[in-house]
Design an enzyme around this catalytic site. Structure first.
Site, mmCIF file in Angstrom:
data_model
loop_
_atom_site.group_PDB
_atom_site.id
_atom_site.type_symbol
_atom_site.label_atom_id
_atom_site.label_comp_id
_atom_site.label_asym_id
_atom_site.label_seq_id
_atom_site.Cartn_x
_atom_site.Cartn_y
_atom_site.Cartn_z
ATOM 1 N N GLY A 34 -8.309 -10.823 62.920
ATOM 2 C CA GLY A 34 -7.375 -10.684 64.027
ATOM 3 C C GLY A 34 -6.399 -9.561 63.743
ATOM 4 N N CYS A 35 -5.215 -9.622 64.313
ATOM 5 C CA CYS A 35 -4.192 -8.608 64.053
ATOM 6 C C CYS A 35 -3.955 -8.511 62.548
ATOM 7 C CB CYS A 35 -2.894 -8.977 64.760
ATOM 8 S SG CYS A 35 -1.516 -7.860 64.402
ATOM 9 N N PHE A 36 -3.933 -7.292 62.017
ATOM 10 C CA PHE A 36 -3.911 -7.152 60.553
ATOM 11 C C PHE A 36 -2.544 -7.350 59.913
ATOM 12 C CE2 PHE A 36 -4.552 -2.283 61.475
ATOM 13 C CZ PHE A 36 -3.314 -2.190 62.088
ATOM 14 N N PRO A 39 -2.549 -11.090 58.015
ATOM 15 C CA PRO A 39 -3.326 -11.144 56.784
ATOM 16 C C PRO A 39 -2.757 -10.263 55.672
ATOM 17 C CG PRO A 39 -4.786 -11.010 58.677
ATOM 18 C CD PRO A 39 -3.393 -10.822 59.200
#
Length: 222
Positions: A34-36, A39
């Site tokens: 998903g959006c980095f 993470p």
């Protein structure tokens, strides 16, 4: 009683980074989750992770950028100490922190393991099969070879840290573009996002010199 060590000035963040495991002694993993931003922070606070960076991978079009992504995916790349972490440990974090059973609406945010070698592929396939056996559901997350990685723009790197007033500015002034490869920045990026534990935070903050204003802002976020 004051010792010689007590009289030593606290280390700068640059000093701490200089003692980090060099890239030649680390191994690298790459994941789309998903959006980095999230993470990047989560892995940055993980014991055994040395450096993190975010970028674009998994597609075929050359020279991707945030506003011209083509068929690429937002990914986080993790350098880790193989003496402390196994690749399977990183996969545990990966599987637990995205939805492996449903595809993303956009390729930009899809779940994907981008393997660097045959050993990583075998481990990823084994953990995917184990997840399917455990849940009785089909895992849609792809496992592919990493063909290329393009570093994302500076403003995406260590986003949570950059978004923290005073602290982010202080670290950006200190590092400039080198912020992306800082172990200290990876840790602090994770800490301000709510990851890591009290012992980790105490160990790092006792080592590095931050301005009172930056330290106050960090403590407010923890």
């Amino acid at each position: 009683m004051t010792t010689v060590e007590d009289d030593q000035p606290p280390l700068t963040a640059l000093d701490v980074d200089a003692e980090a495991l060099p890239p030649a002694d680390t191994e690298t993993a790459t994941f789309g989750m998903g959006c980095f931003w999230g993470p990047d922070a989560r892995f940055g606070a993980t014991v055994g992770v040395v450096r993190t960076r975010v970028g674009y991978a998994g597609g075929t079009e050359p020279n991707p950028s945030y506003y011209s992504l083509g068929d690429h995916t937002e990914v986080v790349q993790v350098e880790y100490d193989p003496e402390t972490l196994d690749y399977s440990d990183l996969l545990d974090v990966f599987w637990a922190n995205h939805n492996p059973f449903g595809g993303a609406h956009k390729r930009q945010y899809r779940g994907v393991v981008l393997v660097h070698d045959d050993g990583q592929r075998e481990t990823a396939e084994d953990t995917k099969a184990a997840l399917e056996d455990r849940t009785g559901q089909s895992v849609e997350t792809a496992i592919e070879s990493l063909e290329s990685f393009t570093l994302a723009e500076d403003y995406h790197q260590k986003y949570e840290l950059r978004s923290t007033p005073v602290l982010g500015d202080e670290l950006e002034d200190l590092y400039g573009p080198a912020l992306v490869d800082s172990t200290v920045a990876a840790r602090l990026n994770g800490f301000v996002a709510g990851h890591g534990d009290a012992d980790q935070r105490e160990a790092l903050l006792s080592d590095i010199a931050l301005s009172p204003a930056a330290l106050s802002e960090l403590e407010r976020r923890l």
